[in-house]
Design an enzyme around this catalytic site. Structure first.
Site, PDB file in Angstrom:
ATOM      1  N   LYS A  13       0.834  -1.209   0.000  1.00  0.00           N
ATOM      2  CA  LYS A  13       0.000   0.000   0.000  1.00  0.00           C
ATOM      3  C   LYS A  13       0.873   1.265   0.000  1.00  0.00           C
ATOM      4  O   LYS A  13       0.655   2.165  -0.794  1.00  0.00           O
ATOM      5  CB  LYS A  13      -0.928   0.034   1.239  1.00  0.00           C
ATOM      6  CG  LYS A  13      -1.827  -1.185   1.364  1.00  0.00           C
ATOM      7  CD  LYS A  13      -2.719  -1.102   2.590  1.00  0.00           C
ATOM      8  CE  LYS A  13      -1.996  -1.137   3.932  1.00  0.00           C
ATOM      9  NZ  LYS A  13      -1.339  -2.424   4.254  1.00  0.00           N
ATOM     10  N   ARG A  88      -9.383   1.046   9.117  1.00  0.00           N
ATOM     11  CA  ARG A  88      -9.037  -0.335   9.439  1.00  0.00           C
ATOM     12  C   ARG A  88     -10.122  -1.035  10.248  1.00  0.00           C
ATOM     13  O   ARG A  88      -9.959  -2.195  10.592  1.00  0.00           O
ATOM     14  CB  ARG A  88      -7.774  -0.337  10.281  1.00  0.00           C
ATOM     15  CG  ARG A  88      -6.507  -0.564   9.502  1.00  0.00           C
ATOM     16  CD  ARG A  88      -5.404  -0.465  10.537  1.00  0.00           C
ATOM     17  NE  ARG A  88      -4.256  -1.222  10.204  1.00  0.00           N
ATOM     18  CZ  ARG A  88      -3.207  -0.731   9.572  1.00  0.00           C
ATOM     19  NH1 ARG A  88      -3.199   0.486   9.131  1.00  0.00           N
ATOM     20  NH2 ARG A  88      -2.157  -1.501   9.370  1.00  0.00           N
ATOM     21  N   ARG A 127      11.755  -5.785   4.805  1.00  0.00           N
ATOM     22  CA  ARG A 127      11.539  -4.351   4.534  1.00  0.00           C
ATOM     23  C   ARG A 127      12.525  -3.474   5.308  1.00  0.00           C
ATOM     24  O   ARG A 127      12.901  -3.749   6.437  1.00  0.00           O
ATOM     25  CB  ARG A 127      10.120  -3.956   4.934  1.00  0.00           C
ATOM     26  CG  ARG A 127       9.905  -2.445   4.867  1.00  0.00           C
ATOM     27  CD  ARG A 127       8.466  -2.047   4.954  1.00  0.00           C
ATOM     28  NE  ARG A 127       7.766  -2.695   6.030  1.00  0.00           N
ATOM     29  CZ  ARG A 127       6.441  -2.713   6.126  1.00  0.00           C
ATOM     30  NH1 ARG A 127       5.705  -2.134   5.212  1.00  0.00           N
ATOM     31  NH2 ARG A 127       5.866  -3.308   7.140  1.00  0.00           N
ATOM     32  N   ARG A 161      11.683  -1.564  10.622  1.00  0.00           N
ATOM     33  CA  ARG A 161      10.612  -1.215  11.552  1.00  0.00           C
ATOM     34  C   ARG A 161      10.574  -2.192  12.717  1.00  0.00           C
ATOM     35  O   ARG A 161      10.789  -3.384  12.538  1.00  0.00           O
ATOM     36  CB  ARG A 161       9.255  -1.249  10.815  1.00  0.00           C
ATOM     37  CG  ARG A 161       8.826   0.082  10.291  1.00  0.00           C
ATOM     38  CD  ARG A 161       7.632   0.000   9.380  1.00  0.00           C
ATOM     39  NE  ARG A 161       6.459  -0.651   9.932  1.00  0.00           N
ATOM     40  CZ  ARG A 161       5.286  -0.725   9.289  1.00  0.00           C
ATOM     41  NH1 ARG A 161       5.160  -0.170   8.095  1.00  0.00           N
ATOM     42  NH2 ARG A 161       4.263  -1.338   9.830  1.00  0.00           N
ATOM     43  N   ARG A 172      -0.238  -8.822  13.221  1.00  0.00           N
ATOM     44  CA  ARG A 172      -0.865  -7.768  12.420  1.00  0.00           C
ATOM     45  C   ARG A 172      -1.792  -8.363  11.370  1.00  0.00           C
ATOM     46  O   ARG A 172      -2.860  -7.823  11.079  1.00  0.00           O
ATOM     47  CB  ARG A 172       0.209  -6.900  11.753  1.00  0.00           C
ATOM     48  CG  ARG A 172       0.826  -5.903  12.724  1.00  0.00           C
ATOM     49  CD  ARG A 172       2.205  -5.443  12.310  1.00  0.00           C
ATOM     50  NE  ARG A 172       2.272  -4.923  10.967  1.00  0.00           N
ATOM     51  CZ  ARG A 172       3.387  -4.885  10.242  1.00  0.00           C
ATOM     52  NH1 ARG A 172       4.524  -5.346  10.732  1.00  0.00           N
ATOM     53  NH2 ARG A 172       3.359  -4.383   9.041  1.00  0.00           N
TER      54      ARG A 172
END
Ligand code: AP5
Ligand code: MG
Length: 215
Positions: A13, A88, A127, A161, A172
């Site tokens: 996203k 969300r 990531r 992160r 998550r």
């Protein structure tokens, strides 16, 4: 133009929102990025966000909605936005409808990006992100420069992160399944949802999203 980029953690996203902002001349509004900025500032609010984010849990709706209300008052958001990672929960979606209606606006398209859990875990654990400008990298798919300099802003804050461990990413994903995926049912009856395969080269996925937006 108000657009939602929808999908599980790691669907791409943020990566795709960055490409779209340049084309559509509206800002990316990522509640996750805004919460990380607040956390980095060391404020009490940032610490409250962190207590949920570090465990992979959703931050309570009232805190998220306060952030969105403030963000939508800024000058750059007067002609639309690309919402990334918001809403969300169904309560957030209903509240966003109310806010946009008051502004004489409405969501034009919800682009739902589909990616398997295996691919998500590979993406999220590899990531790297720039804490200064939000530019996203992946150690295998789009590696950051070896000296750690961000190609986008030349800063030296490209990091992993805190919530990008396999365990927290799984949590998550569970939260996404429980609370966020059902949000699609809020938009489906309005005929706003376009589903896009999120697997493929960045440019390929970008083309699919552009087509879904009728461009
Ligand atoms: P947030 O920051 O929104 O995280 P997320 O939804 O879990 O999504 P990600 O940012 O992990 O993934 P993404 O889809 O943006 O993927 P990306 O482009 O980076 O939220 C974090 C936390 O904040 C939440 O857990 C919650 O606690 C809280 N929060 C935020 N908003 C909230 C809200 N509204 N309500 C309540 N709580 C909220 O890509 C991922 C990786 O894949 C990157 O490394 C990228 O380089 C790579 N990649 C991207 N596209 C491709 C491709 N096509 N091929 C290969 N690799 C790719
Ligand atoms: Mg993101």
């Amino acid at each position: 133009m108000d657009i939602l980029l929808f999908g599980p953690p790691g669907a791409g996203k943020g990566t795709q929102a960055k490409l779209l902002t340049e084309e559509l001349s509206v800002p990316q509004i990522s509640t996750g990025d805004m919460m990380r900025a607040e956390r980095k500032s060391g404020s009490d609010l940032g610490q409250r966000f962190d207590s949920f984010m570090s465990q992979g849990l959703l931050v309570p709706d009232e805190l998220v909605l306060e952030l969105i209300e403030q963000r939508l008052k800024k000058a750059d958001a007067q002609n639309g936005a690309i919402f990334d990672g918001f809403p969300r929960t169904t309560a957030q979606a209903e509240a966003l409808d109310g806010i946009l209606t008051r502004l004489g606006r409405s969501i034009e398209r919800v682009v739902s990006m589909e990616v398997s859990l295996d691919e998500i875990l590979t993406r999220v654990t590899g990531r790297r992100v720039c804490l200064d400008c939000g530019q996203t990298y992946h150690v295998r798919y789009s590696p950051p420069p070896a000296d750690g300099t961000c190609v986008s802003c030349s800063g030296s804050n490209v990091v992993q992160r805190k919530d990008d461990t396999e365990e927290v990413a799984q949590k998550r994903y569970d939260e996404y399944k429980a609370w966020t995926e059902p949000v699609l049912a809020h938009y489906q009856p309005k005929g706003l949802v376009a589903t896009v395969d999120g697997v493929g080269a960045l440019e390929e996925v970008h083309q699919r999203i552009s087509s879904a937006l009728g461009r």
